[in-house]
Write a protein that holds these residues in place. Sequence first.
Motif, PDB file in Angstrom:
ATOM      1  N   LEU A   1      -0.613 -11.924  14.080  1.00 29.46           N
ATOM      2  CA  LEU A   1      -1.915 -12.568  13.984  1.00 29.46           C
ATOM      3  C   LEU A   1      -1.979 -13.873  14.764  1.00 29.46           C
ATOM      4  N   ARG A   2      -0.817 -14.414  15.111  1.00 27.42           N
ATOM      5  CA  ARG A   2      -0.801 -15.655  15.883  1.00 27.42           C
ATOM      6  C   ARG A   2      -1.175 -15.407  17.342  1.00 27.42           C
ATOM      7  N   ALA A   3      -1.081 -14.163  17.776  1.00 24.40           N
ATOM      8  CA  ALA A   3      -1.327 -13.833  19.181  1.00 24.40           C
ATOM      9  C   ALA A   3      -2.632 -13.072  19.377  1.00 24.40           C
ATOM     10  N   LEU A   4      -3.533 -13.125  18.394  1.00 28.63           N
ATOM     11  CA  LEU A   4      -4.792 -12.407  18.504  1.00 28.63           C
ATOM     12  C   LEU A   4      -5.592 -12.876  19.715  1.00 28.63           C
ATOM     13  N   ALA A   5      -6.297 -11.927  20.311  1.00 35.42           N
ATOM     14  CA  ALA A   5      -7.162 -12.197  21.455  1.00 35.42           C
ATOM     15  C   ALA A   5      -8.494 -11.487  21.212  1.00 35.42           C
ATOM     16  N   PRO A   6      -9.510 -11.751  21.990  1.00 32.07           N
ATOM     17  CA  PRO A   6     -10.782 -11.056  21.804  1.00 32.07           C
ATOM     18  C   PRO A   6     -10.606  -9.535  21.835  1.00 32.07           C
ATOM     19  N   GLU A   7     -11.402  -8.837  21.027  1.00 35.15           N
ATOM     20  CA  GLU A   7     -11.317  -7.385  20.991  1.00 35.15           C
ATOM     21  C   GLU A   7     -11.498  -6.821  22.401  1.00 35.15           C
ATOM     22  N   GLY A   8     -10.635  -5.864  22.741  1.00 35.85           N
ATOM     23  CA  GLY A   8     -10.656  -5.275  24.073  1.00 35.85           C
ATOM     24  C   GLY A   8      -9.677  -5.902  25.036  1.00 35.85           C
ATOM     25  N   SER A   9      -9.035  -7.019  24.636  1.00 27.00           N
ATOM     26  CA  SER A   9      -8.042  -7.659  25.506  1.00 27.00           C
ATOM     27  C   SER A   9      -6.815  -6.770  25.642  1.00 27.00           C
TER      28      SER A   9
END
Length: 256
Positions: free
Chosen positions: A168-176
């Motif tokens: 969860l620390r590396a989440l990016a916008p959906e589709g990344s």
Amino acid sequence: MTLPALFVSHGAPDLPLSNTPARGFTESLGSRYPDARAVLVVSAHWEGRVNTVGAAERPETIHDFGGFDPRLYRLKYPARGSTELSQRVSELLEGAGIEHARDNRRGLDHGAWVPLLLAFPEAELPVVQLSLRWGASAAENFVLGQALAPLRKEGVLIVGSGATVHNLRALAPEGSPPPEWAVDFNNWVVEGVTSGNIEKLLAFPDTPKSARNAHPTHEHLMPVFVVLGAGGGSGRLLHQSFSYGSIGMTSFEAGA
């Protein structure tokens, strides 16, 4: 008919509102198992001092998350419980010498109800949830799955719900696109599952090198080992994609 055991990556709580390949795949799952008469689900979001069997007659829908679209908090999954199944699970755990408890009040967390809402939207099947044990190793969860394996011949769909990659620390916008370490770890899981290389998989989290990034904590991969134990040690890939860059949405069935 003997049912396979199913591992499904449940993703973020907003999966039911998303427009992603994983949502479409999860919605197709119910039609794969027309002979299922009940569901036993092991979710990454319930860990206890010992493995604990949910025994509520009408398990509530637990919204164990915050900060999401208000529509999510209005979703309910009104599945009934099953005294028969919860007692059968206790019987199997006792027979295997696995210490366990029962909880007559616990509802279904989002790791359980989100994929079930998509796969079985009518909530027609009774659902029992079984917790993981806090700190249990991959090998111990594999043994847990082996203890549950007889349920597959009794019309029970065993569902492990987690994620093949969960950072969860590396989440990016959906589709990344996913980072390289996420792809590497997901491939490691897929290769181990499809080849039946249990010895390799049970070395987690000591290997591979990408494990620390892929799972800063281990609970989201542990249902994989339960499913492999229940399904005989190898599986067939059903779907793979990524959500928010760093959540692996791979799903498979074991013992098909």
